[in-house]
Design a protein around this motif. Sequence first.
Motif, PDB file in Angstrom:
ATOM      1  N   SER A   1      31.935 129.118  70.887  1.00  0.00           N
ATOM      2  CA  SER A   1      32.476 129.867  72.024  1.00  0.00           C
ATOM      3  C   SER A   1      32.119 129.200  73.342  1.00  0.00           C
ATOM      4  CB  SER A   1      31.957 131.305  72.004  1.00  0.00           C
ATOM      5  OG  SER A   1      30.570 131.351  72.283  1.00  0.00           O
ATOM      6  N   GLU A   2      30.963 128.567  73.412  1.00  0.00           N
ATOM      7  CA  GLU A   2      30.535 127.917  74.642  1.00  0.00           C
ATOM      8  C   GLU A   2      31.136 126.523  74.807  1.00  0.00           C
ATOM      9  OE1 GLU A   2      26.331 128.038  74.326  1.00  0.00           O
ATOM     10  OE2 GLU A   2      26.200 130.210  74.571  1.00  0.00           O
TER      11      GLU A   2
ATOM     12  N   SER B   1      29.055 139.659  71.325  1.00  0.00           N
ATOM     13  CA  SER B   1      30.137 138.883  70.721  1.00  0.00           C
ATOM     14  C   SER B   1      31.143 138.461  71.787  1.00  0.00           C
ATOM     15  CB  SER B   1      30.828 139.697  69.630  1.00  0.00           C
ATOM     16  OG  SER B   1      31.431 140.853  70.170  1.00  0.00           O
ATOM     17  N   LYS B   2      31.778 137.313  71.555  1.00  0.00           N
ATOM     18  CA  LYS B   2      32.748 136.770  72.491  1.00  0.00           C
ATOM     19  C   LYS B   2      34.064 136.508  71.779  1.00  0.00           C
ATOM     20  CE  LYS B   2      29.349 134.433  75.466  1.00  0.00           C
ATOM     21  NZ  LYS B   2      28.935 133.136  76.052  1.00  0.00           N
ATOM     22  N   GLN B   3      35.130 136.480  72.567  1.00  0.00           N
ATOM     23  CA  GLN B   3      36.440 136.153  72.029  1.00  0.00           C
ATOM     24  C   GLN B   3      37.109 135.127  72.928  1.00  0.00           C
ATOM     25  OE1 GLN B   3      39.855 138.644  72.376  1.00  0.00           O
ATOM     26  NE2 GLN B   3      38.936 139.964  73.945  1.00  0.00           N
ATOM     27  N   ILE B   4      37.993 134.342  72.322  1.00  0.00           N
ATOM     28  CA  ILE B   4      38.790 133.401  73.097  1.00  0.00           C
ATOM     29  C   ILE B   4      40.132 134.029  73.415  1.00  0.00           C
ATOM     30  CG2 ILE B   4      37.679 131.353  72.158  1.00  0.00           C
ATOM     31  CD1 ILE B   4      40.091 131.051  70.294  1.00  0.00           C
TER      32      ILE B   4
ATOM     33  N   LEU C   1      33.112 132.868  66.443  1.00  0.00           N
ATOM     34  CA  LEU C   1      32.856 131.781  67.387  1.00  0.00           C
ATOM     35  C   LEU C   1      31.370 131.491  67.526  1.00  0.00           C
ATOM     36  CD1 LEU C   1      35.368 132.644  70.247  1.00  0.00           C
ATOM     37  CD2 LEU C   1      35.612 130.891  68.498  1.00  0.00           C
ATOM     38  N   ASN C   2      30.540 132.514  67.332  1.00  0.00           N
ATOM     39  CA  ASN C   2      29.090 132.332  67.455  1.00  0.00           C
ATOM     40  C   ASN C   2      28.482 131.684  66.215  1.00  0.00           C
ATOM     41  OD1 ASN C   2      29.647 133.779  69.719  1.00  0.00           O
ATOM     42  ND2 ASN C   2      28.241 135.460  69.328  1.00  0.00           N
TER      43      ASN C   2
END
Length: 799
Positions: A197-198, A217-220, A249-250
């Motif tokens: 993600s980064e 949590s992250k999303q694109i 993504l993580n």
Amino acid sequence: MTFLATCVIPLFIKFYHLMIAFKKLILLLLLLTSAGAYAQQADTTVVFKVFGECGQCKHRIETAVKGKGVTSANWDVASKQLTLTYLPQQVNLTTIQDKIIAAGHDLENRKASDNAYNALPSCCHYRESTDAAADTPEHRAMGDTPSADSAATKTAQLKEVTVSSRTHSAYISGLNPIRTEIMTDKELLKAACCNLSESFETNPSVDVSYNDAVTGSKQIQLLGLSGNYTQLTVENLPGPRGLATPLGLNSIAGPWVESIQLTKGTGSVVNGYESIAGQINVELRKPETTDQLSANVYGNSNGKVDLNLDLAHKLNGKWSTALLLHDDFLENKGLDMNKDGFRDLPTGNQFNLVDRWKYDDGKGFMTQFGVKVLNDDKTGGQTGYRPATDKFSTNLYGLGIHTQRYEVFGKIGYVFPQQTYKSIGLQLSAIDHQQDSYFGLTTYNAQQQNFYSNLIYQSIINNTKHKFKTGASFLYDKYDETFKRDHYKRNEIVAGAFFEYTYTPSDKVTVVAGIRGDHHNLFGTFFTPRLNVRYEPFPGTTLRVSGGRGQRTANIFAENMSVFVSNRQVEILGASSGYAYGLKPEVAWNKGLSIDQKFRLFDNDASASVDFFRNDFTNQVVTDLENPRLVRFYNLDGKSYSNSLQVGLQVSPVKKLDIHLAYRYFDVKTTYSGHLLERPLLSSNRAFAAFDYATDGWKFDYTINYNGRKRIPSTAGNPAPYQLTDYSNAFVMMNAQVSKTFGKKRPMDFYVGVENIGNYFQRGAIVAADQPFSPYFDASLVCGPVTGRMAYVGWRYKI
């Protein structure tokens, strides 16, 4: 597939430990054998340039020099340097170089004959080199995407003139008819990139945002659509999808990544039918080309620590292996920058590994296989929350997410030696993904078992102007989800076949037309046509048009897990029996147009680009948050579309300084309960600037992102203290990193950086944070970063 879960996958896990022990034994025996041999004879290591173009050239050059007296040979695609170790007592250097010349590859002071050169495959014609990435039969037979390093530095030799040029660390492939942006490992080093993600922090095309203010949590977001509309693959095998979407993504460590290929719009039908917004393919470090040892240690001011160790070894001329290890942990339970009583990030530990093996007999047959393991534990919620005393109580709000994922994969490929344009390959993978989680008083436990196979055959029709790929695929997904007290089970079985035709009448024109037909046990038979056209009217000017269809199944719980961090009631409207959750599949048509222009500016290479893409949904599973008490899922009844326009410029005003500028505009609307509204929590305007300078082992990287305002779903039904404005504020994010490389033979990097230099974070990100068990509690309406300024330091070492 029960047999897969109960027998096959546990068996692979047991064999994994045996493989590690076996590998150690082999390494020990090799060291002992080498020590005995070198004690008797002293070897010599030389480095000289050999001209070539791609991964196939690498294989040919290294194979050509093999023989008596040669102990090792490694040709680097980017630098064109061959590092050769040999025993002068057994063979002389001139004899070795004669073999290289006979194979068709030039040296700096000697040239191969025209007959030997012309006998090479067209992709290996380095004397007519362009900026296209290698596309070798070996790669294609295995279904791989070539390493971006093969195009990092291009050298063309014509008669007595040698012309060299430096390619940016992220660039658009010039000859690929499908518009593909390639991010090399050099691009990934511009930021810490602890996980995938980064890795997009320095890319203007992809937005990365937090799903909520608690889970971390992250999303694109690509083309204005959430990440579940982007097909994510790892070396063209299924990546995090289905249940793995919110946290996937993580789970891919940044230091593992060799390159990333980003495709907007429709891709190839060879990779399946699920791509709607585009495809992101991640290439991991390869056993045969990566460093023998690579270590990375990272720590930041939030208390997070990342440890990475990658090991690779060539067992002999045919076998190579690599072990990629990652471990990260965060134990800072008091991280609460906005002082709302909730941890900004969950604490816990993640450990994952990849153990991979590759065999290449040098005669056209190749295979690779391996295993991936992930174990991830997260605990979040209020800062004083303790699972032992507070879990499933109203004392304090807490959450816990435990994920276990096991994957086995394999690829088999064969290139016909006398017809290198003809190859056949088989891709295989099996995944078992288990997630057990709770959010306050809400439980969500789920398991996904997946099996995937893809058989690809490619050849030509009469000549290389007419190429084709054809094959068949099989996909099996078994889902078992428990949300609160409700159970949702389904099996998806999809058998499909595809045909893709590539017509290249000249270097200026390439047309790729593909179609695939699939039969889904729940949704019946459907067809996926796709078309990509590339036209180069003038040198350096590339026009592309594309169009095609995409289809996918919405996993409404996993893909909207952020809603669990709220007290909204879930409603599924208009459900029909026989479908996933009773909802129809999502179907969209994507159209795209792009122009890429290369030119000279400030006496250096420069490029400009414009691209426009539009998605029109014929059906979509709508996630409706317009009522603050509810989250509703239903089939689209009306219009839903996305328009994406992006312009970019890359220049080097002075030597060693690269500047990348971009602006992107989104117009994304969906019909919510009869009203066509702007998609919430999405910035319509984004501006991007990146400055990169390198000198004498020092690297300076600075990135600025401007994010325009975002629409917030209506909270008018809440009491006044718990109401939000209709739109968020615009904000600017600035990141910077400085790194220094020490040593040449065994380089060591030290890096230090700051993220979110301006210390901007969303205040009041959690609605009713003081009343987490009230009906007004909602941590899913996140419009910006949830943590403020963060500093980090790190160390990298390679052998």
